[in-house]
Design an enzyme around this catalytic site. Structure first.
Site, mmCIF file in Angstrom:
data_model
loop_
_atom_site.group_PDB
_atom_site.id
_atom_site.type_symbol
_atom_site.label_atom_id
_atom_site.label_comp_id
_atom_site.label_asym_id
_atom_site.label_seq_id
_atom_site.Cartn_x
_atom_site.Cartn_y
_atom_site.Cartn_z
ATOM 1 N N CYS A 125 0.726 -1.333 0.068
ATOM 2 C CA CYS A 125 0.117 0.038 0.014
ATOM 3 C C CYS A 125 0.823 1.219 0.184
ATOM 4 O O CYS A 125 2.009 1.167 0.486
ATOM 5 C CB CYS A 125 -0.907 0.003 1.210
ATOM 6 S SG CYS A 125 -0.247 0.490 2.800
ATOM 7 N N CYS B 165 47.205 24.467 8.910
ATOM 8 C CA CYS B 165 46.229 23.443 9.144
ATOM 9 C C CYS B 165 46.152 22.690 10.385
ATOM 10 O O CYS B 165 45.551 22.302 10.819
ATOM 11 C CB CYS B 165 46.056 22.630 7.857
ATOM 12 S SG CYS B 165 45.550 23.887 6.481
ATOM 13 N N CYS C 273 29.416 -5.670 15.012
ATOM 14 C CA CYS C 273 30.995 -5.978 15.266
ATOM 15 C C CYS C 273 31.928 -5.019 14.843
ATOM 16 O O CYS C 273 31.527 -3.912 14.685
ATOM 17 C CB CYS C 273 31.287 -7.433 14.135
ATOM 18 S SG CYS C 273 30.669 -7.074 12.557
ATOM 19 N N CYS D 48 32.191 3.143 7.006
ATOM 20 C CA CYS D 48 31.671 4.624 7.267
ATOM 21 C C CYS D 48 30.668 4.841 6.322
ATOM 22 O O CYS D 48 30.601 4.342 5.326
ATOM 23 C CB CYS D 48 32.966 5.258 6.927
ATOM 24 S SG CYS D 48 32.504 7.156 7.093
ATOM 25 N N CYS E 159 45.416 -7.373 16.298
ATOM 26 C CA CYS E 159 45.608 -5.677 16.698
ATOM 27 C C CYS E 159 44.892 -5.498 17.870
ATOM 28 O O CYS E 159 45.204 -4.368 18.650
ATOM 29 C CB CYS E 159 44.335 -5.102 15.460
ATOM 30 S SG CYS E 159 42.899 -5.648 14.993
#
Lengths: 559, 152
Positions: free
Chosen positions: A207, A321, A361, A366, A391
């Site tokens: 619908c 910067c 997980c 991104c 890691c």
């Protein structure tokens, strides 16, 4: 040409005031002298610096003739003005609109049309799916043409296999249009009602209320929207039909955004609120060199918003910067807000957007740039297929150490920081007020025209003054970031601080002048406007050059 | 509280009258969007004979938004963490309003049958799983016996 003319006039008036000595305040006169001298010196020293640096540069790597050429070019009046804004001369860029980006996208896919034999809209979807990587698209295309189209939803699966499993009783002839049905039972809301429905060739019919809700939810994700029941894609037309408004524009915008994101080396959105211009820098090869010399590539969009191309921040000279990023981060860090951000989010390693992990997980994608990375080590996900666990152990140790030292450093420098932060903030507040002042200046110019019969062009000195004031304030503001990271005991730092107070005084002077409301008085003090604005301009460039010197000589060490 | 959408009523009815084998789901008396769920460990997996308790909540925007599901029973599984959170595509990006409570629960049962240590949520478990799959399965079996056996 126009800018050059205005500048020349400025220079002229400025020199004039030199001889005429229109300042009654002797100390101001002294400052003017100093500023003028400094300006000449600084431009000279900067030119010589270029030569030395270039020499060094070509010694290291004598191949980069192009850079040498751009940087050694003599400084015209225009580029001197650019230097005053803390930017590098001869930065070639163009300002585009979203529409022209879209045209570029269409241009990009047009030559593929012959190979694929599908419409532009589908081609754009294909390219977006492949992150604008044409090679990868062509590779997959030769491997499995039809599968690819089905996967992305450009083709109905049932068209490729003989014998459809789906009951296509409502047929393809009613597909992609709104159909009015009596007592329709929708699978999604389970309501039985007389309503409009929508379906694609796949025959999955729902619908219109459910479909609209679904599409509106998905519009913001920027991905291709598929049928609720399968992967067949909705086209822009369908989306507009379902929502009853041109909402596919939203999707197109996000597709344009993803294109710009994928080409973020050459394209940058104007960071100002609600500004939709995009700066396109064709040749980025010299950016590294600029950064090495602590110049920032400031650009200006068609809406006159000026920002740094490298970090997409407002004009931040004399800070570079690096200093800017550190400073901004630091000033945010002090707020509770950032504490939360720091402890709960990580930056995407690719596009630096902050990501919160709210479940799932460690395999992160991104939502902005679609980069896949590991939450633990913040590196590319690809090599994690098998050895992801390595890691975990490695980083946690490191983190602890970092946290400890940064805590100590923070405690030690908190006092110093608070001081500079207050200064920075004060300037920011004033700059905001100046901005409102600038808004009022248009009205003032009109008043001058009406009451004094002054021509529009002649009245522009007011607008010029406001702009100079704003630039001076911005430079002053960022100079506190530079000062914070500089070695306070060094002589050059002391000179820098002196420069700060000189500019600060000059800025306040000019600001006071701009407070004047009566048109007659404004015209009376026209020369004052020129003088003070010229002085601020010179002090600004002196401060910017001095700050760059600090950075180049390593006295300002952002850590 | 706003009235319950017909979709939820229908799904609930069907879950009770025509339950999925090995899975039960009952709405809470106080909140009909909150379900108490049990899932039997699939035959042939280390979770066999275990009965796992889960909670399932249908958010306000359901079925446009995926249901929220969590294991209440402790479980040794690379894609389910200590808090019982589940890493499953249909609960996140691949959710579609055309899916239902029963399909989600079936997917969870399937996840028990085929753990995916290469896309882990519980890193330590996944590590063990990759290093020595047999030993990890033994641990999973032990945990199932310890935590997922119905009390007499």
């Amino acid at each position: 040409m126009h800018t050059a003319a205005v500048d020349a006039e400025h220079e002229y008036v400025y020199e004039d005031d030199f001889d005429g000595n229109s300042f009654d305040d002797t100390s101001a006169e002294k400052y003017t002298d100093m500023a003028a001298g400094k300006k000449r010196n600084s431009i000279m020293s900067q030119e010589s610096e270029f030569e030395i640096d270039d020499q060094l540069y070509s010694d290291d790597d004598g191949t980069d003739a192009y850079n040498d050429y751009t940087l050694v070019e003599p400084l015209s009046t225009v580029s001197a003005r650019e230097l005053n804004q803390g930017t590098v001369p001869n930065l070639k860029y163009e300002c585009l609109t979203a529409q022209s980006i879209f045209e570029k996208m269409v241009e990009r896919v047009n030559h593929l049309k012959l190979i694929f034999n599908i419409c532009t809209e589908d081609l754009l979807s294909l390219m977006q799916h492949f992150d604008w990587n044409e090679e990868r698209l062509l590779e997959s295309w030769t491997d499995k043409m039809d599968d690819l189209l089905v996967e992305i939803g450009l083709k109905n699966a049932s068209e490729t296999v003989s014998g459809t499993q789906i009951d296509a009783s409502n047929g393809t002839e009613t597909a992609r249009t709104l159909n009015f049905r009596n007592n329709f039972s929708c699978m999604i809301c389970c309501e039985e009602k007389t309503t409009n429905t929508f379906s694609l060739e796949c025959g999955h019919e729902y619908c219109i209320d459910c479909y609209r809700h679904y599409v509106n939810d998905k519009l913001n994700s920027g991905n291709i929207i598929s049928c609720i029941g399968c992967s067949l894609a909705l086209k822009n037309d369908d989306i507009d039909k379902i929502t009853g408004s041109p909402s596919s524009k939203k999707l197109m915008m996000s597709s344009i955004k993803s294109f710009v994101q994928k080409h973020n080396k050459n394209y940058r959105w104007c960071p100002f609120t609600d500004c939709n211009y995009i700066i396109h820098l064709k040749d980025t090869s010299s950016l590294d060199e600029y950064a090495r010399l602590h110049y920032s590539p400031f650009v200006k969009c068609s809406d006159s918003h000026r920002f740094c191309f490298s970090c997409a921040f407002e004009i931040h000279a004399p800070a570079d910067c690096n200093v800017t990023a550190l400073w901004v981060n630091k000033s945010r860090k002090e707020s509770a807000n950032l504490n939360w951000v720091l402890s709960n989010t990580k930056e995407c390693p690719k596009c630096s957007v902050n990501i919160e992990k709210d479940g799932g997980c460690n395999h992160m994608v991104c939502s902005g740039c679609k980069y896949e990375f590991c939450w633990i080590c913040e590196r590319d996900w690809t090599p994690h297929g098998k050895s992801f666990y390595q890691c975990t152990l490695y980083k946690s140790d490191d983190d602890k150490k970092n946290a400890k030292t940064s805590l100590e450093v923070a405690a030690k420098t908190l006092k110093k920081y608070t001081f500079y932060y207050k200064m920075f903030n004060a300037q920011e507040e004033s700059a905001k007020l100046d901005w409102t002042l600038g808004q009022a200046v248009g009205a003032k110019v009109r008043l001058l025209q009406e009451k004094m019969g002054v021509s529009w062009i002649e009245g522009q000195f007011l607008a010029e003054s406001v702009r100079t004031l704003y630039e001076g304030r911005t430079a002053l503001k960022w100079s506190f970031a530079v000062a914070y990271y500089s070695d306070a005991s060094h002589n050059l730092t002391k000179i820098f601080v002196d420069n700060q107070s000189l500019l600060s005084a000059a800025v306040e002077d000019l600001s006071e002048l701009l407070e004047i409301k009566e048109p007659a008085k404004i015209m009376d003090r026209k020369t004052d406007f020129y003088n003070k604005a010229g002085y601020v301009e010179n002090r600004t460039s002196a401060l910017i050059e001095c700050g760059r010197d600090l950075l180049c000589k390593g006295i300002c060490k952002p850590v | 509280m706003a009235s319950l959408p017909k979709r939820i009523i229908k799904e609930t009815e069907r879950l009770i009258t025509d339950p999925v084998p090995g899975i039960t789901a009952e709405p809470h008396d106080d909140n009909l969007r909150y379900f108490e769920v049990t899932v039997e460990g699939p035959v042939g997996s280390p979770y066999e004979n275990g009965i796992f308790q889960l909670e399932l909540y249908l958010p306000d925007d359901y079925p446009m938004e995926a249901p929220k599901v969590r294991f209440l029973t402790k479980i040794y599984h690379p894609n389910i963490d200590r808090l019982g959170r589940i890493c499953l595509d249909v609960l996140k990006t691949n959710w579609s309003p055309a899916l239902q409570i029963r399909t989600v629960l079936l997917s969870i049962q399937a996840l028990l049958a085929s753990p995916n240590p290469n896309d882990p949520l519980a890193n330590d478990v996944a590590e063990d799983w990759i290093k020595d799959e047999e030993a990890a399965k033994q641990t999973a079996k032990k945990w199932s016996k310890l935590y997922a056996t119905p009390k007499q």
